[in-house]
Design an enzyme around this catalytic site. Structure first.
Site, mmCIF file in Angstrom:
data_model
loop_
_atom_site.group_PDB
_atom_site.id
_atom_site.type_symbol
_atom_site.label_atom_id
_atom_site.label_comp_id
_atom_site.label_asym_id
_atom_site.label_seq_id
_atom_site.Cartn_x
_atom_site.Cartn_y
_atom_site.Cartn_z
ATOM 1 N N HIS A 142 2.027 -13.196 6.433
ATOM 2 C CA HIS A 142 1.836 -11.786 6.854
ATOM 3 C C HIS A 142 1.567 -11.330 6.064
ATOM 4 O O HIS A 142 1.790 -11.318 4.544
ATOM 5 C CB HIS A 142 3.625 -11.061 7.644
ATOM 6 C CG HIS A 142 3.387 -10.247 7.339
ATOM 7 N ND1 HIS A 142 1.784 -9.642 9.105
ATOM 8 C CD2 HIS A 142 4.032 -8.728 7.191
ATOM 9 C CE1 HIS A 142 2.084 -7.962 8.131
ATOM 10 N NE2 HIS A 142 2.952 -7.727 7.813
ATOM 11 N N ASN A 171 -3.133 -4.376 6.442
ATOM 12 C CA ASN A 171 -2.034 -4.945 7.221
ATOM 13 C C ASN A 171 -2.397 -4.729 8.774
ATOM 14 O O ASN A 171 -2.084 -3.484 8.864
ATOM 15 C CB ASN A 171 -0.461 -4.408 6.709
ATOM 16 C CG ASN A 171 0.332 -4.840 7.792
ATOM 17 O OD1 ASN A 171 0.328 -5.283 8.417
ATOM 18 N ND2 ASN A 171 1.529 -4.322 7.557
ATOM 19 N N CYS A 178 5.656 -6.976 12.552
ATOM 20 C CA CYS A 178 4.804 -8.065 11.711
ATOM 21 C C CYS A 178 5.421 -9.492 12.281
ATOM 22 O O CYS A 178 4.470 -9.977 11.799
ATOM 23 C CB CYS A 178 4.553 -7.407 10.539
ATOM 24 S SG CYS A 178 4.177 -5.218 10.138
HETATM 25 O O1 UT7 Z 1 4.051 -5.212 7.505
HETATM 26 C C1 UT7 Z 1 5.553 -4.091 7.542
HETATM 27 C C2 UT7 Z 1 6.354 -4.204 5.761
HETATM 28 N N1 UT7 Z 1 6.447 -3.326 5.438
HETATM 29 C C3 UT7 Z 1 5.624 -3.971 4.013
HETATM 30 O O2 UT7 Z 1 5.889 -4.974 3.880
HETATM 31 C C4 UT7 Z 1 5.336 -2.911 2.904
HETATM 32 C C5 UT7 Z 1 6.185 -2.455 1.630
HETATM 33 N N2 UT7 Z 1 5.848 -1.664 0.626
HETATM 34 C C6 UT7 Z 1 5.347 -1.409 -0.136
HETATM 35 O O3 UT7 Z 1 4.325 -2.721 0.097
HETATM 36 C C7 UT7 Z 1 4.991 -0.952 -1.097
HETATM 37 O O4 UT7 Z 1 6.242 -0.475 -1.330
HETATM 38 C C8 UT7 Z 1 3.950 0.803 -1.131
HETATM 39 C C9 UT7 Z 1 2.484 -0.125 -1.566
HETATM 40 C C10 UT7 Z 1 3.458 0.914 0.477
HETATM 41 C C11 UT7 Z 1 3.916 1.605 -1.829
HETATM 42 O O5 UT7 Z 1 3.953 0.365 -3.448
HETATM 43 P P1 UT7 Z 1 5.161 1.379 -3.905
HETATM 44 O O6 UT7 Z 1 4.793 -0.396 -5.410
HETATM 45 O O7 UT7 Z 1 6.597 0.338 -3.920
HETATM 46 O O8 UT7 Z 1 5.321 1.975 -4.830
HETATM 47 P P2 UT7 Z 1 5.959 3.323 -4.653
HETATM 48 O O9 UT7 Z 1 6.279 3.868 -3.346
HETATM 49 O O10 UT7 Z 1 7.164 2.694 -6.038
HETATM 50 O O11 UT7 Z 1 5.682 4.741 -5.591
HETATM 51 C C12 UT7 Z 1 4.889 5.074 -7.107
HETATM 52 C C13 UT7 Z 1 4.076 5.988 -6.815
HETATM 53 C C14 UT7 Z 1 5.480 7.384 -6.296
HETATM 54 O O12 UT7 Z 1 4.479 8.214 -7.567
HETATM 55 P P3 UT7 Z 1 5.870 8.410 -8.391
HETATM 56 O O13 UT7 Z 1 6.595 8.921 -7.920
HETATM 57 O O14 UT7 Z 1 5.805 7.392 -9.473
HETATM 58 O O15 UT7 Z 1 5.326 10.054 -9.629
HETATM 59 C C15 UT7 Z 1 4.330 7.041 -5.664
HETATM 60 O O16 UT7 Z 1 4.170 9.056 -4.880
HETATM 61 O O17 UT7 Z 1 3.389 5.539 -7.072
HETATM 62 C C16 UT7 Z 1 2.672 6.991 -5.749
HETATM 63 N N3 UT7 Z 1 1.906 7.070 -4.668
HETATM 64 C C17 UT7 Z 1 1.070 6.869 -4.314
HETATM 65 N N4 UT7 Z 1 -0.307 6.938 -5.938
HETATM 66 C C18 UT7 Z 1 -1.517 6.900 -5.118
HETATM 67 C C19 UT7 Z 1 2.515 6.193 -3.392
HETATM 68 N N5 UT7 Z 1 1.441 6.286 -2.547
HETATM 69 C C20 UT7 Z 1 0.036 6.394 -3.447
HETATM 70 C C21 UT7 Z 1 -1.221 6.410 -3.388
HETATM 71 N N6 UT7 Z 1 -2.189 6.662 -3.690
HETATM 72 N N7 UT7 Z 1 -1.314 6.198 -2.128
#
Ligand code: UT7
Length: 328
Positions: free
Chosen positions: A255, A285, A116
């Site tokens: 980004h 993204n 990225c």
């Molecule tokens: O460009 C390259 C660099 N990449 C980035 O900068 C991405 C960085 N990361 C992120 O943007 C975020 O971490 C994500 C958008 C990928 C995830 O968001 P988050 O707020 O960090 O969510 P999380 O991984 O902490 O997950 C929270 C909950 C989990 O459930 P539990 O364990 O709390 O029950 C996940 O299983 O959300 C669940 N979850 C979803 N639920 C519905 C994860 N993905 C999804 C989904 N839909 N698509």
């Protein structure tokens, strides 16, 4: 050698026609529109559906548009740098395919892999070619067909990415242009964000395909933490080095990985939301393409002399910022 600045003289883009909405993703994985929008800011993304077309197809279109915008014939380009993590092939370079197709007969061409941050690393290296006097005109492209490496059964990644390309032409100029850059790398041996197979450590086998190792793997929470810190830190670093306050900056060009990361970066820089280019809602993204896509979308609002800070964080891990003065 004279001391020249590299200015952006043309901008181009390409977006595939097919729009994949959050609603469509609900039919593939256990997710919902509300979760995706509130956690990421994404409503839809573009997907290159045409079979047999890869990153070079989009890069070529963006390059042609950027050259036309600059009024530069392709055979005047000295070098092409194409940032991507989804090249058409491991080799030859996707940049070489684009070089041939657009008729940039006098250019040498190569790909740059910095995920990225790829477009920023490519832009600063292109600028240095011009500043050194070795090149007069450089084409810098950021292009990724992320749908080629996204697992549409993995809800933690498939909702994030889209396909697109953006390109700029760099030329020598006296005023403005690319003034400063700060780039960082921290080798990701913990594999927070990577594609496990397909390289020389794990070449493609029946097993790697069965294990879905040719798709992106990301530890979202860890990357989120690193990205939020890294993008804001590097943006503040470039502001301090150049004595810039939030008020001096006309536009932050971040980004587009997650709206929450963009908001946190703008807040720490002391920049009002109206001065932040945000189009993640429409495209998701698109990895190396996000920043040139923003420049394209906002090009009619940019004024000569505007101070822009471009900032990115991505796999590698890589992160960086560029300070430039708009010169068109
Ligand atoms: O460009 C390259 C660099 N990449 C980035 O900068 C991405 C960085 N990361 C992120 O943007 C975020 O971490 C994500 C958008 C990928 C995830 O968001 P988050 O707020 O960090 O969510 P999380 O991984 O902490 O997950 C929270 C909950 C989990 O459930 P539990 O364990 O709390 O029950 C996940 O299983 O959300 C669940 N979850 C979803 N639920 C519905 C994860 N993905 C999804 C989904 N839909 N698509």
């Amino acid at each position: 050698m004279t001391s020249k600045r590299a200015i952006i003289s043309g901008v181009g883009h390409y977006l595939p026609e097919y729009i994949m909405t959050n609603k469509e993703l609900e039919s593939y994985v256990d997710t919902n529109d509300e979760w995706i929008r509130s956690r990421t800011g994404i409503s839809e993304r573009r997907i290159l559906k045409d079979s047999g077309k890869g990153t070079s197809f989009m890069a070529e279109k963006a390059a042609i548009e950027a050259l036309a915008d600059a009024g530069v014939p392709a055979n005047e380009i000295d070098a092409i740098i194409l940032a991507t993590v989804t090249p058409d092939y491991m080799f030859p370079a996707t940049a070489a395919l684009v070089q041939k197709r657009i008729g940039a007969d006098n250019a040498y061409a190569f790909d740059l892999s910095a995920a990225c941050s790829g477009f920023l690393f490519a832009l600063s290296n292109g600028a240095m070619m011009i500043e050194s006097g070795r090149a007069k005109k450089v084409l810098v492209i950021g292009a990724d067909k992320m749908s080629a490496i996204v697992d549409f059964t993995d809800r933690t990644t498939c909702i994030l990415f889209g396909d697109a390309a953006g390109a700029v032409v760099l030329e020598a100029g006296e005023e403005g242009g690319i003034i400063d850059f700060v780039h960082h790398t921290e080798g990701d041996e913990q594999c927070m964000l990577y594609q496990p197979a397909g390289g020389s450590i794990r070449p493609a086998t029946e097993e790697t395909v069965k294990n879905k190792e040719h798709y992106i793997r990301q530890d979202g929470r860890s990357v989120f933490k690193k990205a939020t810190e890294g993008m804001a830190d590097v943006s503040l670093e470039i502001m301090e080095r150049n004595n810039l306050s939030g008020d001096d900056i006309a536009w932050l060009v971040p980004h587009q990985a997650n709206l929450r990361i963009i908001d946190a970066t703008a807040r720490r820089m002391g920049i009002d939301k109206e001065k932040v280019m945000i189009n993640i809602g429409k495209y998701g993204n698109t990895t190396a393409a996000t920043i040139p896509l923003c420049l394209y979308d906002w090009k009619n609002q940019l004024k000569k002399g505007d101070n822009l800070v471009l900032s990115a964080f991505g796999g590698g891990l890589t992160w960086g910022a560029i300070y430039l003065k708009w010169s068109k």
